[in-house]
Enzyme design. Structure first.
Site, PDB file in Angstrom:
ATOM      1  CG  LEU A 141      -1.706  -1.176   1.626  1.00 39.83           C
ATOM      2  CD1 LEU A 141      -2.540  -0.865   2.875  1.00 39.83           C
ATOM      3  CD2 LEU A 141      -2.602  -1.617   0.488  1.00 39.83           C
ATOM      4  CB  CYS A 142       0.901   4.321  -2.014  1.00 38.93           C
ATOM      5  SG  CYS A 142       1.517   6.001  -1.863  1.00 38.93           S
TER       6      CYS A 142
END
Lengths: 128, 130
Positions: free
Chosen positions: B77-78
């Site tokens: 996940l960014c």
């Protein structure tokens, strides 16, 4: 680890295609964040603006009324990140009654057919 | 072939995550490799372990975790997108003084550099989203 990645020695042709209006959704804003991070990786980077994406480069934007950050100012700083190849689709500009003079940064205006060639020559294609 | 996958939309709201899942399943079955799956924009919401979909529906976050466990797939996940949307792991919880975390089993939070690295290392980068 970050150093290792930066020094992979591989240089690819990246293209970031911006298709959406700058405000209303967060896509354009977060797409620009990708470009800024990517600049550190010393890849061959191009940006293309098509469809409503051409509005991202429109001069004189003011987001006070919608209480969002006016991230479009950052396009003017791309040169400092060595991101210098910006292409705008001619047809998209014309359909919206815009010309190169309406844009906030220096770009190269390309016809759809020329852009297609650029896309085909790219190795990593990000589409926002 | 080595694939990098980018997912830009949240679960249930949009089919992007489902289609990416099916694509990855099929790619692995055909003997291809998945270098990394990177979740961006609302895509980070795929990584919540607090989802409770109806029992007769697919459980998207759990399904990702199961697939990752089975095939050792890197699910990222960014961090910037995750911070905006309240997706938190233990490190982020401490760093930003939050009272909880909500990340599902096999997901991890990291920087956008991981997306660029996937673009560099993979033979093909594929985006799922609008």
């Amino acid at each position: 680890m970050e150093d290792q990645e930066l020094e992979s020695g591989i240089v690819k042709k990246f293209i970031y295609v911006n298709r959406k209006a700058p405000h209303g959704t967060i896509y354009a804003h977060e797409a620009l964040e990708v470009v800024l991070i990517a600049a550190a990786f010393e890849q061959d980077v191009s940006l293309a603006f098509i469809d409503d994406g051409v509005y991202q480069l429109k001069k004189g934007q003011n987001t006070d009324g919608i209480a969002t950050k006016n991230f479009t100012k950052t396009f003017g700083a791309l040169e400092m990140y060595d991101v210098e190849k910006l292409y705008v689709e001619k047809e998209s500009l014309e359909e919206r009654g815009l010309s190169e003079d309406d844009l906030s940064v220096d770009v190269e205006v390309l016809a759809s057919s020329e852009l297609k060639k650029l896309f085909n020559e790219s190795e990593v294609f990000f589409n926002f | 072939m080595k694939f990098g996958v980018l997912i830009n939309e949240g679960p249930y709201q949009h089919q992007a995550s489902d289609t990416a899942y099916k694509f990855i399943e099929a790619a692995i079955e055909e003997g291809h490799e998945i270098f990394r799956v990177f979740f961006y924009h609302d895509g980070v919401n795929n990584g919540t372990r607090l989802a409770t979909p109806p029992q007769d529906d697919r459980h998207i976050p759990n399904r990702w975790t199961e697939l990752a466990e089975k095939h050792e797939i890197d699910l990222v996940l960014c961090v910037a997108a995750a911070q905006r949307r309240g997706m938190v792991d233990e490190d982020e919880m401490k760093r930003n003084s939050k009272d909880a975390n909500n990340i599902a089993g096999k997901f991890r939070i990291s920087g956008l550099g991981q997306l660029i690295e996937a673009g560099i290392q993979a033979d093909r980068m594929i985006t799922f989203g609008d």
